[in-house]
Design a protein around this motif. Sequence first.
Motif, PDB file in Angstrom:
ATOM      1  N   LEU A 208     -33.990 -23.005  32.467  1.00 16.85           N
ATOM      2  CA  LEU A 208     -33.593 -23.049  34.543  1.00 16.85           C
ATOM      3  C   LEU A 208     -34.888 -22.753  35.006  1.00 16.85           C
ATOM      4  CD1 LEU A 208     -31.039 -20.258  33.829  1.00 16.85           C
ATOM      5  CD2 LEU A 208     -30.815 -23.397  34.070  1.00 16.85           C
ATOM      6  N   GLU A 209     -36.204 -22.261  34.500  1.00 16.69           N
ATOM      7  CA  GLU A 209     -37.556 -21.934  35.159  1.00 16.69           C
ATOM      8  C   GLU A 209     -38.077 -23.315  35.468  1.00 16.69           C
ATOM      9  OE1 GLU A 209     -39.832 -19.976  37.449  1.00 16.69           O
ATOM     10  OE2 GLU A 209     -38.247 -18.756  36.431  1.00 16.69           O
ATOM     11  N   GLN A 210     -37.898 -23.979  34.207  1.00 16.48           N
ATOM     12  CA  GLN A 210     -38.700 -25.696  34.457  1.00 16.48           C
ATOM     13  C   GLN A 210     -37.553 -26.398  35.711  1.00 16.48           C
ATOM     14  OE1 GLN A 210     -38.656 -26.835  29.761  1.00 16.48           O
ATOM     15  NE2 GLN A 210     -40.739 -26.392  29.816  1.00 16.48           N
ATOM     16  N   ALA A 211     -36.267 -25.973  35.207  1.00 20.00           N
ATOM     17  CA  ALA A 211     -35.536 -27.015  36.281  1.00 20.00           C
ATOM     18  C   ALA A 211     -35.980 -26.131  37.708  1.00 20.00           C
ATOM     19  CB  ALA A 211     -33.913 -26.980  36.280  1.00 20.00           C
ATOM     20  N   LYS A 212     -36.383 -26.067  37.775  1.00 21.33           N
ATOM     21  CA  LYS A 212     -37.015 -24.439  39.132  1.00 21.33           C
ATOM     22  C   LYS A 212     -37.597 -24.839  39.945  1.00 21.33           C
ATOM     23  CE  LYS A 212     -36.846 -20.318  40.907  1.00 21.33           C
ATOM     24  NZ  LYS A 212     -36.568 -18.921  40.523  1.00 21.33           N
ATOM     25  N   GLN A 213     -39.083 -25.229  39.408  1.00 26.89           N
ATOM     26  CA  GLN A 213     -40.409 -25.939  39.194  1.00 26.89           C
ATOM     27  C   GLN A 213     -39.813 -27.007  39.532  1.00 26.89           C
ATOM     28  OE1 GLN A 213     -42.512 -24.560  35.534  1.00 26.89           O
ATOM     29  NE2 GLN A 213     -42.582 -22.596  36.649  1.00 26.89           N
ATOM     30  N   ALA A 214     -39.845 -28.328  39.149  1.00 34.52           N
ATOM     31  CA  ALA A 214     -39.410 -29.211  38.967  1.00 34.52           C
ATOM     32  C   ALA A 214     -38.600 -29.731  40.719  1.00 34.52           C
ATOM     33  CB  ALA A 214     -38.603 -29.396  38.336  1.00 34.52           C
TER      34      ALA A 214
END
Length: 47
Positions: free
Chosen positions: A4-10
Motif C-alpha cells: 500500500l505504501e509503494q502504491a501510494k508513492q507511485a
Amino acid sequence: MKVLEQAKQALRFFSEAAIRLFSPSDDSYPEVGVQPFEGRPAKKHTH
C-alpha cells in the motif's frame, strides 16, 4: 502494508508529474522578437 505504501508513492509520483506537465509555464525568459541578421551573406554556395 508495504504494498500500500509503494502504491501510494507511485500515485504521488505520477500525479505530481501530471500537475507539472499541465500547469502554466514557469519559464522566465525575456520576450524578444526576431533578431536581424548583421553578417555578410556567402558569395558561393558550398557543398
